[in-house]
Design a protein around this motif. Structure first.
Motif, PDB file in Angstrom:
ATOM      1  N   SER A 158     -10.735   5.717  -3.063  1.00 42.05           N
ATOM      2  CA  SER A 158      -9.763   5.796  -1.979  1.00 42.05           C
ATOM      3  C   SER A 158      -8.458   5.107  -2.341  1.00 42.05           C
ATOM      4  O   SER A 158      -8.461   3.969  -2.816  1.00 42.05           O
ATOM      5  CB  SER A 158     -10.333   5.151  -0.702  1.00 42.05           C
ATOM      6  OG  SER A 158      -9.339   5.084   0.311  1.00 42.05           O
ATOM      7  N   SER A 178      -6.879   2.096  -7.038  1.00 43.81           N
ATOM      8  CA  SER A 178      -5.747   2.918  -7.475  1.00 43.81           C
ATOM      9  C   SER A 178      -5.774   3.107  -8.989  1.00 43.81           C
ATOM     10  O   SER A 178      -5.405   4.176  -9.503  1.00 43.81           O
ATOM     11  CB  SER A 178      -4.425   2.289  -7.038  1.00 43.81           C
ATOM     12  OG  SER A 178      -4.236   1.022  -7.662  1.00 43.81           O
ATOM     13  N   PRO A 183      -1.347   8.876   3.274  1.00 43.82           N
ATOM     14  CA  PRO A 183      -1.418   8.620   1.828  1.00 43.82           C
ATOM     15  C   PRO A 183      -2.220   9.672   1.071  1.00 43.82           C
ATOM     16  O   PRO A 183      -1.962   9.908  -0.110  1.00 43.82           O
ATOM     17  CB  PRO A 183      -2.097   7.242   1.763  1.00 43.82           C
ATOM     18  CG  PRO A 183      -1.749   6.593   3.067  1.00 43.82           C
ATOM     19  CD  PRO A 183      -1.777   7.711   4.064  1.00 43.82           C
ATOM     20  N   LYS A 209     -14.237  -0.153   6.415  1.00 41.17           N
ATOM     21  CA  LYS A 209     -14.201   1.300   6.307  1.00 41.17           C
ATOM     22  C   LYS A 209     -15.551   1.895   6.694  1.00 41.17           C
ATOM     23  O   LYS A 209     -16.597   1.315   6.429  1.00 41.17           O
ATOM     24  CB  LYS A 209     -13.869   1.721   4.871  1.00 41.17           C
ATOM     25  CG  LYS A 209     -12.576   1.131   4.318  1.00 41.17           C
ATOM     26  CD  LYS A 209     -11.359   1.633   5.052  1.00 41.17           C
ATOM     27  CE  LYS A 209     -10.088   1.082   4.412  1.00 41.17           C
ATOM     28  NZ  LYS A 209      -8.869   1.509   5.143  1.00 41.17           N
ATOM     29  N   TYR A 237       0.799  -1.233   0.000  1.00 39.92           N
ATOM     30  CA  TYR A 237       0.000   0.000   0.000  1.00 39.92           C
ATOM     31  C   TYR A 237       0.834   1.285   0.000  1.00 39.92           C
ATOM     32  O   TYR A 237       0.486   2.243  -0.712  1.00 39.92           O
ATOM     33  CB  TYR A 237      -0.960   0.003   1.192  1.00 39.92           C
ATOM     34  CG  TYR A 237      -2.294  -0.631   0.904  1.00 39.92           C
ATOM     35  CD1 TYR A 237      -3.293   0.068   0.220  1.00 39.92           C
ATOM     36  CD2 TYR A 237      -2.577  -1.931   1.305  1.00 39.92           C
ATOM     37  CE1 TYR A 237      -4.520  -0.504  -0.057  1.00 39.92           C
ATOM     38  CE2 TYR A 237      -3.806  -2.538   1.032  1.00 39.92           C
ATOM     39  CZ  TYR A 237      -4.774  -1.802   0.350  1.00 39.92           C
ATOM     40  OH  TYR A 237      -5.980  -2.377   0.070  1.00 39.92           O
ATOM     41  N   CYS A 270      -6.520   4.086  -0.207  1.00 39.52           N
ATOM     42  CA  CYS A 270      -6.341   3.068   0.834  1.00 39.52           C
ATOM     43  C   CYS A 270      -7.466   2.030   0.805  1.00 39.52           C
ATOM     44  O   CYS A 270      -7.618   1.248   1.743  1.00 39.52           O
ATOM     45  CB  CYS A 270      -6.279   3.723   2.211  1.00 39.52           C
ATOM     46  SG  CYS A 270      -4.812   4.732   2.464  1.00 39.52           S
ATOM     47  N   ILE A 282     -10.264   9.044   1.953  1.00 38.54           N
ATOM     48  CA  ILE A 282      -9.860   7.865   2.719  1.00 38.54           C
ATOM     49  C   ILE A 282     -10.740   7.792   3.964  1.00 38.54           C
ATOM     50  O   ILE A 282     -10.548   8.557   4.916  1.00 38.54           O
ATOM     51  CB  ILE A 282      -8.379   7.949   3.136  1.00 38.54           C
ATOM     52  CG1 ILE A 282      -7.480   8.114   1.908  1.00 38.54           C
ATOM     53  CG2 ILE A 282      -7.978   6.696   3.922  1.00 38.54           C
ATOM     54  CD1 ILE A 282      -6.024   8.374   2.236  1.00 38.54           C
ATOM     55  N   ARG A 309      -6.119   7.176   8.645  1.00 38.24           N
ATOM     56  CA  ARG A 309      -4.936   7.060   7.787  1.00 38.24           C
ATOM     57  C   ARG A 309      -4.950   8.226   6.803  1.00 38.24           C
ATOM     58  O   ARG A 309      -5.540   8.147   5.732  1.00 38.24           O
ATOM     59  CB  ARG A 309      -4.946   5.711   7.068  1.00 38.24           C
ATOM     60  CG  ARG A 309      -3.664   5.406   6.324  1.00 38.24           C
ATOM     61  CD  ARG A 309      -3.478   3.901   6.170  1.00 38.24           C
ATOM     62  NE  ARG A 309      -2.982   3.287   7.386  1.00 38.24           N
ATOM     63  CZ  ARG A 309      -3.275   2.045   7.784  1.00 38.24           C
ATOM     64  NH1 ARG A 309      -4.095   1.311   7.081  1.00 38.24           N
ATOM     65  NH2 ARG A 309      -2.764   1.560   8.892  1.00 38.24           N
TER      66      ARG A 309
END
Length: 393
Positions: A118, A126, A162, A107, A39, A120, A247, A159
């Motif tokens: 997201s 991604s 990122p 989440k 990640y 994450c 995120i 988090r």
């Protein structure tokens, strides 16, 4: 040879499997995907600096390197009372001496979350972020908003790093293309001082960096919902956005919430400092919880991070071996709690560190970017056993 069943193949699960195999345990690793995903280096997929395959390590390759058994399936149920794990495919596993739960977290789901992506989230997101950014680059202009949220029931389940990194990298990508001035970049978060857990120096430096790069800030307003064209806040104000990366805060895993395991208010598994789940009478059970799935106790600024998960994994392997050999020299994770990261900006980075005694952020122009790139190679090859692990990591 005693049997250990490990659920989850993230940083915690993969490390636990490799350490226990070195101790000659019969290890079975269960994962819902056939690769280990790095990640921290996925931030470069949306900007085309990394390909998806660069961030994945085939679990079969890790299996050959360490000799554990591998099952690719989802976990459907866990029963502490029945000492069993049920997989989505129907298989029931109950012939293990120890169970290590390393399934990560779910989440939090804000209204309209489907209008966001997201960095994450599921690894495939991604690629969707990359495609959305490509479409905006082709369009020639736009408004890009990125942010993160918190969990009021567990302050460690956040988090944000990122999110900062990805936005800085997008800024750098647009600048390299000569079109940065055509885009409005905004970082948003419901808390008044996002990044505060990194310490006062880091918070001040982040504010300076936002100003220097022309990135707008939208902090201190709770999010009501996400829409296709922006973010609506509790006071009904709206932040317009052509693309939103958000995120969500971590939440207790859905399977864990439905189990008979003891959890905190957010749904994370309660353990002692040695990552062991305790029985009702306070004695040690045969279950351990490591990584994001576990309730992290300690300082207000604590955060769930990969290196903490790795410490938990290493300590858990050690603690299991101690129990089987009649020892009591158990090792805990609390003394290793710290915030540690190299925050990449695309053309440099900053080294962030915080523990109970100190907190600082050290700028690393140019070289910092390549240090993080180097860490990605180290992570892949050390987990495959091709190079030695750095002591303490």
């Amino acid at each position: 040879m005693k049997k250990v069943l490990i659920l989850g193949a993230g940083f915690a699960g993969v490390d636990a499997a490799s350490y226990l195999r070195k101790m000659d345990y019969d290890v079975t690793l269960v994962s819902n995907r056939d690769y280990f995903y790095i990640y921290p280096t996925s931030i470069w997929i949306p900007t085309h600096e990394n390909e998806f395959k660069d961030v994945c390590v085939d679990l079969k390759e890790l299996q050959r390197a360490h000799g554990f058994k591998l099952i690719i399936d989802d976990v459907a149920a866990i029963s502490q009372a029945e000492n069993s794990v049920t997989l989505a495919g129907g298989e029931i596993i109950n012939d293990y001496d120890y169970l290590i739960i390393a399934m990560g977290a779910s989440k939090m789901k804000a209204p309209g979350i489907e209008n966001t992506l997201s960095i994450c989230g599921a690894p495939e997101q991604s690629l969707k972020i990359r495609d959305a950014l490509d479409a905006l680059v082709e369009k020639g202009s736009g408004k890009i908003c990125m942010g993160f949220g918190g969990n009021p029931k567990d302050s460690s389940a956040v988090r944000g790093g990122p999110g900062f990194e990805l936005l800085f990298n997008v800024h750098n990508m647009l600048k390299d293309k000569g079109i940065r001035d055509n885009y409005e970049l905004t970082f948003f978060a419901p808390m008044a001082e996002p990044g505060k857990r990194m310490g006062p120096q880091a918070l001040k430096m982040m504010d300076t960096m936002f100003g220097k790069l022309g990135i707008k800030q939208h902090f201190g307003k709770k999010i009501k919902q996400f829409e296709k064209d922006g973010i609506v806040f509790e006071d009904t104000s709206k932040l317009e956005s052509d693309f939103t990366m958000f995120i969500p805060a971590g939440d207790g895993h859905d399977v864990i919430k439905k189990s008979d395991l003891s959890t905190n208010d957010a749904g994370f598994i309660k353990t002692d400092d040695y990552s062991c789940v305790l029985n009702d009478d306070g004695s040690m059970s045969n279950i351990y919880a490591i990584g994001d799935v576990a309730a992290l106790e300690g300082y207000d600024w604590r955060a769930k991070q990969g290196h903490v998960a790795e410490v938990m994994a290493k300590n858990t392997a050690h603690n299991i071996e101690q129990r089987d050999n009649g020892g009591s020299d158990f090792k805990g994770y609390h003394e290793h709690l710290n915030i540690l990261c190299v925050m990449d900006t695309g053309n440099g980075a900053a080294f962030v560190y915080r523990d109970e005694k100190r907190a600082f952020m050290l700028p690393l122009p140019v070289i910092g970017h390549w240090l993080k790139k180097g860490w990605g190679l180290y992570c892949r090859n050390s987990k495959l056993g091709k190079i030695p692990r750095i002591p303490g990591m």
